[in-house]
Design a protein around this motif. Sequence first.
Motif, PDB file in Angstrom:
ATOM      1  N   THR A  11       0.851  -1.192   0.000  1.00 31.68           N
ATOM      2  CA  THR A  11       0.000   0.000   0.000  1.00 31.68           C
ATOM      3  C   THR A  11       0.885   1.240   0.000  1.00 31.68           C
ATOM      4  OG1 THR A  11      -1.749  -1.168   1.180  1.00 31.68           O
ATOM      5  CG2 THR A  11      -1.800   1.242   1.250  1.00 31.68           C
ATOM      6  N   ARG A  28      -3.067  10.907  -0.664  1.00 38.77           N
ATOM      7  CA  ARG A  28      -3.681   9.792  -1.410  1.00 38.77           C
ATOM      8  C   ARG A  28      -3.040   8.486  -0.974  1.00 38.77           C
ATOM      9  NH1 ARG A  28      -3.650  10.598  -7.681  1.00 38.77           N
ATOM     10  NH2 ARG A  28      -5.561  11.738  -7.235  1.00 38.77           N
ATOM     11  N   SER A  30      -3.259   4.135  -1.718  1.00 36.84           N
ATOM     12  CA  SER A  30      -3.774   3.113  -2.634  1.00 36.84           C
ATOM     13  C   SER A  30      -3.110   1.780  -2.333  1.00 36.84           C
ATOM     14  CB  SER A  30      -3.494   3.509  -4.091  1.00 36.84           C
ATOM     15  OG  SER A  30      -3.935   2.502  -4.984  1.00 36.84           O
ATOM     16  N   THR A  34      -5.355  -0.300   2.347  1.00 35.10           N
ATOM     17  CA  THR A  34      -5.752   1.106   2.458  1.00 35.10           C
ATOM     18  C   THR A  34      -6.816   1.328   3.526  1.00 35.10           C
ATOM     19  OG1 THR A  34      -5.181   1.640   0.175  1.00 35.10           O
ATOM     20  CG2 THR A  34      -6.846   3.020   1.221  1.00 35.10           C
ATOM     21  N   ASN A  77     -12.053  -0.659  -4.939  1.00 42.03           N
ATOM     22  CA  ASN A  77     -11.664  -1.289  -6.195  1.00 42.03           C
ATOM     23  C   ASN A  77     -12.862  -2.029  -6.806  1.00 42.03           C
ATOM     24  OD1 ASN A  77     -11.448  -4.466  -5.928  1.00 42.03           O
ATOM     25  ND2 ASN A  77     -10.767  -3.642  -3.960  1.00 42.03           N
ATOM     26  N   SER A  80     -11.835   2.919  -9.046  1.00 42.85           N
ATOM     27  CA  SER A  80     -10.941   3.970  -8.550  1.00 42.85           C
ATOM     28  C   SER A  80      -9.924   4.302  -9.629  1.00 42.85           C
ATOM     29  CB  SER A  80     -10.220   3.504  -7.276  1.00 42.85           C
ATOM     30  OG  SER A  80      -9.264   2.504  -7.588  1.00 42.85           O
ATOM     31  N   THR A  82      -6.663   3.984  -9.580  1.00 41.80           N
ATOM     32  CA  THR A  82      -5.633   2.955  -9.740  1.00 41.80           C
ATOM     33  C   THR A  82      -6.210   1.564  -9.987  1.00 41.80           C
ATOM     34  OG1 THR A  82      -5.571   2.488  -7.375  1.00 41.80           O
ATOM     35  CG2 THR A  82      -4.070   4.201  -8.188  1.00 41.80           C
ATOM     36  N   GLU A  84      -7.379  -0.065  -7.515  1.00 40.71           N
ATOM     37  CA  GLU A  84      -7.247  -0.652  -6.189  1.00 40.71           C
ATOM     38  C   GLU A  84      -8.147   0.116  -5.223  1.00 40.71           C
ATOM     39  OE1 GLU A  84      -2.484  -1.673  -6.511  1.00 40.71           O
ATOM     40  OE2 GLU A  84      -3.114   0.244  -5.657  1.00 40.71           O
ATOM     41  N   ASP A  85      -8.166  -0.315  -3.965  1.00 42.54           N
ATOM     42  CA  ASP A  85      -8.810   0.497  -2.929  1.00 42.54           C
ATOM     43  C   ASP A  85      -8.012   1.792  -2.771  1.00 42.54           C
ATOM     44  OD1 ASP A  85     -10.793  -1.324  -2.383  1.00 42.54           O
ATOM     45  OD2 ASP A  85      -9.699  -2.294  -0.749  1.00 42.54           O
ATOM     46  N   VAL A  86      -8.718   2.915  -2.837  1.00 43.03           N
ATOM     47  CA  VAL A  86      -8.066   4.222  -2.741  1.00 43.03           C
ATOM     48  C   VAL A  86      -8.825   5.077  -1.729  1.00 43.03           C
ATOM     49  CG1 VAL A  86      -7.534   6.387  -3.949  1.00 43.03           C
ATOM     50  CG2 VAL A  86      -7.154   4.198  -5.089  1.00 43.03           C
ATOM     51  N   GLU A  88      -8.622   9.192  -0.261  1.00 43.55           N
ATOM     52  CA  GLU A  88      -7.997  10.511  -0.290  1.00 43.55           C
ATOM     53  C   GLU A  88      -8.399  11.262   0.972  1.00 43.55           C
ATOM     54  OE1 GLU A  88      -8.948  12.443  -3.958  1.00 43.55           O
ATOM     55  OE2 GLU A  88      -7.623  11.138  -5.141  1.00 43.55           O
ATOM     56  N   PHE A 118       1.063   5.913  -8.780  1.00 43.25           N
ATOM     57  CA  PHE A 118      -0.398   5.765  -8.810  1.00 43.25           C
ATOM     58  C   PHE A 118      -0.869   5.526 -10.248  1.00 43.25           C
ATOM     59  CE2 PHE A 118       0.303   7.983  -4.822  1.00 43.25           C
ATOM     60  CZ  PHE A 118      -0.594   7.374  -3.965  1.00 43.25           C
TER      61      PHE A 118
END
Length: 458
Positions: A11, A28, A30, A34, A77, A80, A82, A84-86, A88, A118
């Motif tokens: 991560t 941020r 990711s 995350t 995810n 997002s 990326t 992935e799980d993100v 901010e 990212f």
Amino acid sequence: MSHLPESFLDTIVAIATPQGAGALGIIRISGPETFAIVNALFAGKDLSRQKTHTLHFGVIRYQDEVIDEVVISLFRNPRSYTGEDVIEISCHGSAYIQQRLLQVLVASGARMARPGEFTERAFFNGKMDLTQAEAVADLIASNSKAAQQTALKQLRGGFSEDLQKLREELIHFAALIELELDFSEEDVEFADRSQFMNLISQIKSATQKLIDSFQLGNVIKNGVRVAIIGRPNAGKSTLLNALLNEERAIVSDIAGTTRDTIEETLNINGILFRLIDTAGIREHSSDHIENLGIERSKSNAENAHIILYLVDSTTSEPVDVDWMQPYQTKTIKVFNKMDAVTAASVASVKNPDGQSVCISAKKKTGIEDLKQLMYLKAVGEELQTENTIVTNARHHAILLKIAESLEDIQMGMENQVTGDLLAIDIRRCLHFLGEITGKIEVDRDILGTIFGKFCIGK
């Protein structure tokens, strides 16, 4: 497409906003951990139970320390940036607060992101192809409307769509050629050779159009270098001030006032022009410093996209200069101080080929005509940013290889080479098409060069 590198299984975290104090800052995060990392620090709701694309207000707390009140944005995810799980974190823009949040997140299990990581993850997770990833950097760096529009079209997949059409048509015929090889003993022909020749001609034409667009694309992305050249006291610095509509350069009646080059930028119809005011050119000078400035002026003229050759219309100086002969195609002759000459003199210097203009830099007359001529010289008629324009040197280099391989295919067809040799040439062309978008395995060093140019946090 490459397999996901092992380094992408952790991560990452970075500040996504510019350095310095401001009203807000964005951190941020990711990767697979995350939600677990942020949830352990967030005093408010249980983030693991919240829906994607939602906002949540609360406090970031580490041990007994309250760091800041924040707003958390959740992106699960694969929906997002990326893939992935993100998350901010929008915090107050204090440099201390942002750095403290980074320290806490790293201490909780994240690691600092590399430049462009990212977007690199977005590429490897199939959220965008390589041309779109490169367009992200171009969009961030855009400093004119044309650059922004061109990068935005590429980010939305305009260039990728053009390449995909060419690739699909080639793949179709490549499959038929390969099928023929499986039935070589039966002497059958599945691919219509005449139809294939027409297709190759069409692809060659489309490829050449993209190659030819790079000259304009380079202008859009990097701007137009404009060297203002002329004899001492021709009014070069006055012209620079008139173009910028501000007093940027020192103006004097003393010849040789400008000793060094002065560079400024000017936006004309969405295109950035980089203006270079140079030292006055004269054949002989006893001043060593002035002579150095003159040599630099000649160098700027050589490297410029456009030369504004300023002529003092009140003198009898020659309109043409021997050393500038090689640069005639990129030169605009600017007849200055027309407010101080007769109407007959004005008519005598009018150039019917559209490569000259009459102005008075002091009175600021004719300046708009000059700007229009500069724009036409750089771009041509009205810029059509909805068309695909190649702005990336890597893409241009690969397109040249594609054109070469298409030429080999065409020659092979004309010489009636065997299907196995023809298939090799087609596969080579398909490889280059895939190399632009990243549809084939791309060398990690190339990817490192591309994404290494990004800012951290993007």
